[in-house]
Scaffold this active site. Structure first.
Site, PDB file in Angstrom:
ATOM      1  N   GLY A  46     -11.530 -37.693 -53.417  1.00 28.29           N
ATOM      2  CA  GLY A  46     -11.946 -39.083 -53.344  1.00 28.29           C
ATOM      3  C   GLY A  46     -13.157 -39.213 -52.444  1.00 28.29           C
ATOM      4  O   GLY A  46     -13.379 -38.371 -51.576  1.00 28.29           O
ATOM      5  N   GLN A  51     -19.521 -43.266 -47.530  1.00 28.14           N
ATOM      6  CA  GLN A  51     -19.672 -41.851 -47.175  1.00 28.14           C
ATOM      7  C   GLN A  51     -20.980 -41.262 -47.685  1.00 28.14           C
ATOM      8  O   GLN A  51     -21.391 -40.201 -47.227  1.00 28.14           O
ATOM      9  CB  GLN A  51     -18.488 -41.035 -47.698  1.00 28.14           C
ATOM     10  CG  GLN A  51     -17.201 -41.324 -46.949  1.00 28.14           C
ATOM     11  CD  GLN A  51     -16.072 -40.502 -47.507  1.00 28.14           C
ATOM     12  OE1 GLN A  51     -15.405 -40.908 -48.462  1.00 28.14           O
ATOM     13  NE2 GLN A  51     -15.868 -39.327 -46.931  1.00 28.14           N
ATOM     14  N   CYS A  89     -11.066 -34.709 -44.801  1.00 29.48           N
ATOM     15  CA  CYS A  89     -12.073 -35.690 -45.186  1.00 29.48           C
ATOM     16  C   CYS A  89     -13.433 -35.011 -45.268  1.00 29.48           C
ATOM     17  O   CYS A  89     -13.779 -34.201 -44.394  1.00 29.48           O
ATOM     18  CB  CYS A  89     -12.106 -36.812 -44.156  1.00 29.48           C
ATOM     19  SG  CYS A  89     -13.274 -38.125 -44.529  1.00 29.48           S
ATOM     20  N   LEU A  90     -14.196 -35.352 -46.301  1.00 31.23           N
ATOM     21  CA  LEU A  90     -15.536 -34.794 -46.447  1.00 31.23           C
ATOM     22  C   LEU A  90     -16.428 -35.190 -45.270  1.00 31.23           C
ATOM     23  O   LEU A  90     -17.378 -34.477 -44.956  1.00 31.23           O
ATOM     24  CB  LEU A  90     -16.164 -35.269 -47.759  1.00 31.23           C
ATOM     25  CG  LEU A  90     -15.416 -34.884 -49.036  1.00 31.23           C
ATOM     26  CD1 LEU A  90     -16.117 -35.471 -50.254  1.00 31.23           C
ATOM     27  CD2 LEU A  90     -15.281 -33.380 -49.162  1.00 31.23           C
ATOM     28  N   HIS A 131      -6.457 -43.633 -47.805  1.00 34.51           N
ATOM     29  CA  HIS A 131      -7.498 -42.930 -47.053  1.00 34.51           C
ATOM     30  C   HIS A 131      -8.878 -43.477 -47.412  1.00 34.51           C
ATOM     31  O   HIS A 131      -9.678 -43.806 -46.532  1.00 34.51           O
ATOM     32  CB  HIS A 131      -7.404 -41.428 -47.367  1.00 34.51           C
ATOM     33  CG  HIS A 131      -8.470 -40.592 -46.745  1.00 34.51           C
ATOM     34  ND1 HIS A 131      -8.207 -39.687 -45.752  1.00 34.51           N
ATOM     35  CD2 HIS A 131      -9.813 -40.513 -46.968  1.00 34.51           C
ATOM     36  CE1 HIS A 131      -9.348 -39.097 -45.390  1.00 34.51           C
ATOM     37  NE2 HIS A 131     -10.332 -39.579 -46.125  1.00 34.51           N
ATOM     38  N   GLU A 132      -9.150 -43.607 -48.695  1.00 32.86           N
ATOM     39  CA  GLU A 132     -10.466 -44.075 -49.138  1.00 32.86           C
ATOM     40  C   GLU A 132     -10.680 -45.559 -48.825  1.00 32.86           C
ATOM     41  O   GLU A 132     -11.779 -45.957 -48.434  1.00 32.86           O
ATOM     42  CB  GLU A 132     -10.669 -43.801 -50.633  1.00 32.86           C
ATOM     43  CG  GLU A 132     -10.661 -42.336 -51.013  1.00 32.86           C
ATOM     44  CD  GLU A 132     -11.623 -41.468 -50.232  1.00 32.86           C
ATOM     45  OE1 GLU A 132     -12.670 -41.971 -49.756  1.00 32.86           O
ATOM     46  OE2 GLU A 132     -11.342 -40.268 -50.073  1.00 32.86           O
ATOM     47  N   HIS A 135     -11.937 -46.145 -45.388  1.00 36.58           N
ATOM     48  CA  HIS A 135     -13.386 -45.960 -45.248  1.00 36.58           C
ATOM     49  C   HIS A 135     -14.140 -47.275 -45.452  1.00 36.58           C
ATOM     50  O   HIS A 135     -15.141 -47.537 -44.785  1.00 36.58           O
ATOM     51  CB  HIS A 135     -13.924 -44.928 -46.247  1.00 36.58           C
ATOM     52  CG  HIS A 135     -13.750 -43.515 -45.825  1.00 36.58           C
ATOM     53  ND1 HIS A 135     -14.353 -42.973 -44.708  1.00 36.58           N
ATOM     54  CD2 HIS A 135     -13.049 -42.498 -46.391  1.00 36.58           C
ATOM     55  CE1 HIS A 135     -14.043 -41.705 -44.598  1.00 36.58           C
ATOM     56  NE2 HIS A 135     -13.238 -41.388 -45.603  1.00 36.58           N
TER      57      HIS A 135
END
Length: 161
Positions: A46, A51, A89-90, A131-132, A135
């Protein structure tokens, strides 16, 4: 279609609240396409628009099972249960954390064609969505983590065993 740079923890944009998408324009569709390309390139499940440096309430998800979702202006309507799991996480490379999340949620969102949709998600998909969505509000999973781990340390431990 292009790969965009993933913003890393410490970049102030990651702490800002994203703005609602008022119209699905060709530019929004291009962003969504780029987000999928970037997510796949980085081996993520995701990614949120913030991001890649865009403060729009857009998330793309592919849980590598059966769910490939584009979520525009997503809102959690109901949630229940509790689960604790490891997250990465990226935007926080080489780390993972143990995070408590809802185990099931009901989500309302708009897709890339402007259609309103609802989904009930549970377990892993529910975790990815939460999680997303964090953000979009400037929250990183490390803010919620009960415990954080450095992946290099975890690899050293597994090599010793």
């Amino acid at each position: 279609m292009a790969i965009r740079n993933v913003r890393i923890d410490g970049d102030p944009i990651l702490r800002k609240k994203s703005k609602e998408v008022s119209e699905i324009t060709p530019k929004v569709k291009e962003l969504i396409s780029d987000m999928y390309d970037t997510m796949y390139r980085e081996n993520g499940v995701g990614i949120a628009a913030v991001q890649v440096g865009i403060l729009k309430r857009i998330v793309v998800i592919d849980d590598r099972e059966e769910n490939r979702l584009t979520l525009i202006n997503p809102v959690i309507k109901n949630s229940k249960g509790e689960q604790v799991g490891m997250e990465g996480c990226l935007s926080i490379p080489k780390k993972q954390g143990k995070v408590k999340r809802y185990s099931e949620l009901e989500l309302e969102y708009m897709d890339e064609d402007g259609n309103k949709n609802e989904i009930i998600a549970s377990e892993f998909l529910a975790t990815v969505i939460q999680h997303e969505l964090d953000h979009l509000d400037g929250i990183l999973y490390s803010d919620r983590a009960e415990e954080m781990f450095d992946l290099d340390d975890l690899e050293d431990i597994s090599e010793e065993e």
